[in-house]
Design a protein around this motif. Structure first.
Motif, PDB file in Angstrom:
ATOM      1  N   VAL A  50      12.614  15.046  24.427  1.00 27.10           N
ATOM      2  CA  VAL A  50      11.206  15.237  24.760  1.00 27.10           C
ATOM      3  C   VAL A  50      10.988  16.608  25.410  1.00 27.10           C
ATOM      4  O   VAL A  50      10.045  17.332  25.065  1.00 27.10           O
ATOM      5  CB  VAL A  50      10.712  14.095  25.673  1.00 27.10           C
ATOM      6  CG1 VAL A  50       9.327  14.384  26.227  1.00 27.10           C
ATOM      7  CG2 VAL A  50      10.722  12.770  24.915  1.00 27.10           C
ATOM      8  N   ARG A  51      11.865  16.992  26.337  1.00 28.62           N
ATOM      9  CA  ARG A  51      11.747  18.278  27.007  1.00 28.62           C
ATOM     10  C   ARG A  51      11.894  19.438  26.030  1.00 28.62           C
ATOM     11  O   ARG A  51      11.081  20.373  26.019  1.00 28.62           O
ATOM     12  CB  ARG A  51      12.788  18.401  28.131  1.00 28.62           C
ATOM     13  CG  ARG A  51      12.750  19.764  28.846  1.00 28.62           C
ATOM     14  CD  ARG A  51      13.859  19.911  29.870  1.00 28.62           C
ATOM     15  NE  ARG A  51      15.191  19.647  29.341  1.00 28.62           N
ATOM     16  CZ  ARG A  51      15.893  20.498  28.584  1.00 28.62           C
ATOM     17  NH1 ARG A  51      15.378  21.670  28.234  1.00 28.62           N
ATOM     18  NH2 ARG A  51      17.112  20.188  28.166  1.00 28.62           N
ATOM     19  N   GLU A  52      12.934  19.390  25.191  1.00 24.94           N
ATOM     20  CA  GLU A  52      13.183  20.499  24.263  1.00 24.94           C
ATOM     21  C   GLU A  52      12.058  20.654  23.239  1.00 24.94           C
ATOM     22  O   GLU A  52      11.655  21.778  22.919  1.00 24.94           O
ATOM     23  CB  GLU A  52      14.529  20.313  23.547  1.00 24.94           C
ATOM     24  CG  GLU A  52      15.729  20.622  24.423  1.00 24.94           C
ATOM     25  CD  GLU A  52      15.946  22.101  24.671  1.00 24.94           C
ATOM     26  OE1 GLU A  52      15.325  22.955  24.004  1.00 24.94           O
ATOM     27  OE2 GLU A  52      16.754  22.418  25.564  1.00 24.94           O
ATOM     28  N   VAL A  53      11.551  19.542  22.706  1.00 23.18           N
ATOM     29  CA  VAL A  53      10.445  19.637  21.747  1.00 23.18           C
ATOM     30  C   VAL A  53       9.240  20.289  22.418  1.00 23.18           C
ATOM     31  O   VAL A  53       8.613  21.186  21.847  1.00 23.18           O
ATOM     32  CB  VAL A  53      10.100  18.260  21.143  1.00 23.18           C
ATOM     33  CG1 VAL A  53       8.772  18.310  20.388  1.00 23.18           C
ATOM     34  CG2 VAL A  53      11.214  17.786  20.217  1.00 23.18           C
ATOM     35  N   TRP A  54       8.924  19.871  23.634  1.00 21.17           N
ATOM     36  CA  TRP A  54       7.792  20.460  24.356  1.00 21.17           C
ATOM     37  C   TRP A  54       8.031  21.952  24.620  1.00 21.17           C
ATOM     38  O   TRP A  54       7.161  22.785  24.355  1.00 21.17           O
ATOM     39  CB  TRP A  54       7.558  19.709  25.665  1.00 21.17           C
ATOM     40  CG  TRP A  54       6.616  20.444  26.573  1.00 21.17           C
ATOM     41  CD1 TRP A  54       6.938  21.121  27.718  1.00 21.17           C
ATOM     42  CD2 TRP A  54       5.219  20.638  26.395  1.00 21.17           C
ATOM     43  NE1 TRP A  54       5.823  21.711  28.259  1.00 21.17           N
ATOM     44  CE2 TRP A  54       4.746  21.427  27.459  1.00 21.17           C
ATOM     45  CE3 TRP A  54       4.317  20.219  25.421  1.00 21.17           C
ATOM     46  CZ2 TRP A  54       3.417  21.797  27.594  1.00 21.17           C
ATOM     47  CZ3 TRP A  54       2.980  20.597  25.554  1.00 21.17           C
ATOM     48  CH2 TRP A  54       2.553  21.369  26.628  1.00 21.17           C
ATOM     49  N   GLU A  55       9.217  22.303  25.127  1.00 20.97           N
ATOM     50  CA  GLU A  55       9.492  23.697  25.469  1.00 20.97           C
ATOM     51  C   GLU A  55       9.458  24.615  24.251  1.00 20.97           C
ATOM     52  O   GLU A  55       8.951  25.729  24.323  1.00 20.97           O
ATOM     53  CB  GLU A  55      10.863  23.820  26.145  1.00 20.97           C
ATOM     54  CG  GLU A  55      10.901  23.301  27.553  1.00 20.97           C
ATOM     55  CD  GLU A  55      12.278  23.370  28.199  1.00 20.97           C
ATOM     56  OE1 GLU A  55      12.382  22.933  29.360  1.00 20.97           O
ATOM     57  OE2 GLU A  55      13.255  23.841  27.559  1.00 20.97           O
ATOM     58  N   GLY A  58       5.526  23.191  22.080  1.00 21.43           N
ATOM     59  CA  GLY A  58       4.250  22.840  22.699  1.00 21.43           C
ATOM     60  C   GLY A  58       3.746  21.475  22.279  1.00 21.43           C
ATOM     61  O   GLY A  58       2.678  21.034  22.702  1.00 21.43           O
ATOM     62  N   LEU A  59       4.516  20.766  21.449  1.00 20.49           N
ATOM     63  CA  LEU A  59       4.121  19.433  20.973  1.00 20.49           C
ATOM     64  C   LEU A  59       4.674  18.348  21.896  1.00 20.49           C
ATOM     65  O   LEU A  59       5.765  18.484  22.439  1.00 20.49           O
ATOM     66  CB  LEU A  59       4.621  19.206  19.542  1.00 20.49           C
ATOM     67  CG  LEU A  59       4.109  20.185  18.489  1.00 20.49           C
ATOM     68  CD1 LEU A  59       4.778  19.927  17.147  1.00 20.49           C
ATOM     69  CD2 LEU A  59       2.585  20.114  18.371  1.00 20.49           C
ATOM     70  N   THR A  60       3.916  17.274  22.034  1.00 26.56           N
ATOM     71  CA  THR A  60       4.314  16.125  22.837  1.00 26.56           C
ATOM     72  C   THR A  60       4.735  14.995  21.907  1.00 26.56           C
ATOM     73  O   THR A  60       3.938  14.577  21.052  1.00 26.56           O
ATOM     74  CB  THR A  60       3.146  15.643  23.724  1.00 26.56           C
ATOM     75  OG1 THR A  60       2.770  16.721  24.590  1.00 26.56           O
ATOM     76  CG2 THR A  60       3.541  14.440  24.555  1.00 26.56           C
ATOM     77  N   LEU A  61       5.954  14.519  22.062  1.00 25.54           N
ATOM     78  CA  LEU A  61       6.430  13.376  21.273  1.00 25.54           C
ATOM     79  C   LEU A  61       5.904  12.082  21.876  1.00 25.54           C
ATOM     80  O   LEU A  61       5.930  11.908  23.096  1.00 25.54           O
ATOM     81  CB  LEU A  61       7.957  13.327  21.268  1.00 25.54           C
ATOM     82  CG  LEU A  61       8.700  14.372  20.458  1.00 25.54           C
ATOM     83  CD1 LEU A  61      10.210  14.182  20.604  1.00 25.54           C
ATOM     84  CD2 LEU A  61       8.308  14.321  19.009  1.00 25.54           C
ATOM     85  N   HIS A  62       5.457  11.171  21.014  1.00 28.52           N
ATOM     86  CA  HIS A  62       4.994   9.854  21.470  1.00 28.52           C
ATOM     87  C   HIS A  62       5.999   8.763  21.108  1.00 28.52           C
ATOM     88  O   HIS A  62       6.138   7.788  21.826  1.00 28.52           O
ATOM     89  CB  HIS A  62       3.618   9.541  20.887  1.00 28.52           C
ATOM     90  CG  HIS A  62       2.597  10.578  21.245  1.00 28.52           C
ATOM     91  ND1 HIS A  62       2.162  10.789  22.536  1.00 28.52           N
ATOM     92  CD2 HIS A  62       1.966  11.500  20.486  1.00 28.52           C
ATOM     93  CE1 HIS A  62       1.282  11.777  22.549  1.00 28.52           C
ATOM     94  NE2 HIS A  62       1.161  12.229  21.325  1.00 28.52           N
ATOM     95  N   GLU A  93      -0.780  21.402  19.930  1.00 28.85           N
ATOM     96  CA  GLU A  93      -0.884  22.591  19.092  1.00 28.85           C
ATOM     97  C   GLU A  93       0.419  23.376  19.188  1.00 28.85           C
ATOM     98  O   GLU A  93       0.959  23.565  20.284  1.00 28.85           O
ATOM     99  CB  GLU A  93      -2.045  23.473  19.549  1.00 28.85           C
ATOM    100  CG  GLU A  93      -3.406  22.814  19.411  1.00 28.85           C
ATOM    101  CD  GLU A  93      -3.785  22.563  17.968  1.00 28.85           C
ATOM    102  OE1 GLU A  93      -3.487  23.420  17.106  1.00 28.85           O
ATOM    103  OE2 GLU A  93      -4.357  21.492  17.692  1.00 28.85           O
ATOM    104  N   LEU A  94       0.919  23.832  18.033  1.00 25.13           N
ATOM    105  CA  LEU A  94       2.136  24.647  18.035  1.00 25.13           C
ATOM    106  C   LEU A  94       1.923  25.925  18.831  1.00 25.13           C
ATOM    107  O   LEU A  94       0.872  26.555  18.742  1.00 25.13           O
ATOM    108  CB  LEU A  94       2.532  25.040  16.616  1.00 25.13           C
ATOM    109  CG  LEU A  94       3.343  24.061  15.797  1.00 25.13           C
ATOM    110  CD1 LEU A  94       3.670  24.664  14.436  1.00 25.13           C
ATOM    111  CD2 LEU A  94       4.597  23.624  16.497  1.00 25.13           C
ATOM    112  N   LYS A  95       2.942  26.277  19.599  1.00 26.95           N
ATOM    113  CA  LYS A  95       2.925  27.536  20.327  1.00 26.95           C
ATOM    114  C   LYS A  95       4.027  28.424  19.762  1.00 26.95           C
ATOM    115  O   LYS A  95       4.869  27.984  18.984  1.00 26.95           O
ATOM    116  CB  LYS A  95       3.137  27.297  21.822  1.00 26.95           C
ATOM    117  CG  LYS A  95       4.542  26.803  22.155  1.00 26.95           C
ATOM    118  CD  LYS A  95       4.770  26.740  23.646  1.00 26.95           C
ATOM    119  CE  LYS A  95       6.240  26.505  23.933  1.00 26.95           C
ATOM    120  NZ  LYS A  95       6.586  26.724  25.309  1.00 26.95           N
TER     121      LYS A  95
END
Length: 161
Positions: A50-55, A58-62, A93-95
């Motif tokens: 979850v952390r790596e996907v966000w970092e 910019g996407l949040t996994l559900h 949104e992708l960053k």
């Protein structure tokens, strides 16, 4: 040895891929890979995922599926235990990523891009809806895949003695 996560985010027939071109001394330089990275202290595979996907995106996994464990053995790098996930359930949104360029790639084009040889094995496994959790060991000499062992059965190379 190190523990990492790797996630393949799917949107329709496309997967989000990271073209690793920005980091110096990157063992994945110029390769296209999924999203992930190294565990931090006290993280579970899911915490790291979850952390790596966000970092990186910019996407949040559900929600996600824990698909397999890939053990990388190399003559050049420490042994790596990669916890492999897939997800179709995310928002945001992708960053811009500081490790490379993010791009949605059609599934049928993924293997046309520069990648590790062993990636083709686990990409095939995660593309199948009926594949249960798997354990895959990939042994490399340099950038060459010397041996692949799926759930204890050799797919490529001779058994080690």
């Amino acid at each position: 040895m190190i523990n990492t996560t790797l996630c393949y985010l799917r949107r329709g027939a496309d997967y989000l891929m990271l073209h690793r071109i920005k980091k110096k001394n990157d063992l994945n330089h110029d390769k296209w890979i999924g999203i992930g990275g190294k565990f931090e202290d006290k993280e579970s595979p899911e915490d790291c995922l979850v952390r790596e996907v966000w970092e990186e995106t910019g996407l949040t996994l559900h929600s996600w599926a824990y698909r397999g464990l890939v053990t990388f053995v190399s003559d050049k790098y420490p042994t790596e235990y990669m916890h492999l996930f897939t997800s179709t359930d995310f928002s945001g949104e992708l960053k811009e990523c500081d490790e490379g360029v993010l791009e949605w790639v059609p599934m049928d084009r993924m293997l046309e891009l520069p990648h590790w040889e062993g990636d083709a094995i686990f990409l095939d496994l995660i593309a199948r809806a009926d594949t249960p959790f798997f354990s895959l060991k990939l042994r490399y000499r340099g950038d060459t895949l010397e041996e692949a062992v799926l759930d204890g059965r050799h797919l490529k190379g001779a058994p080690e003695t």
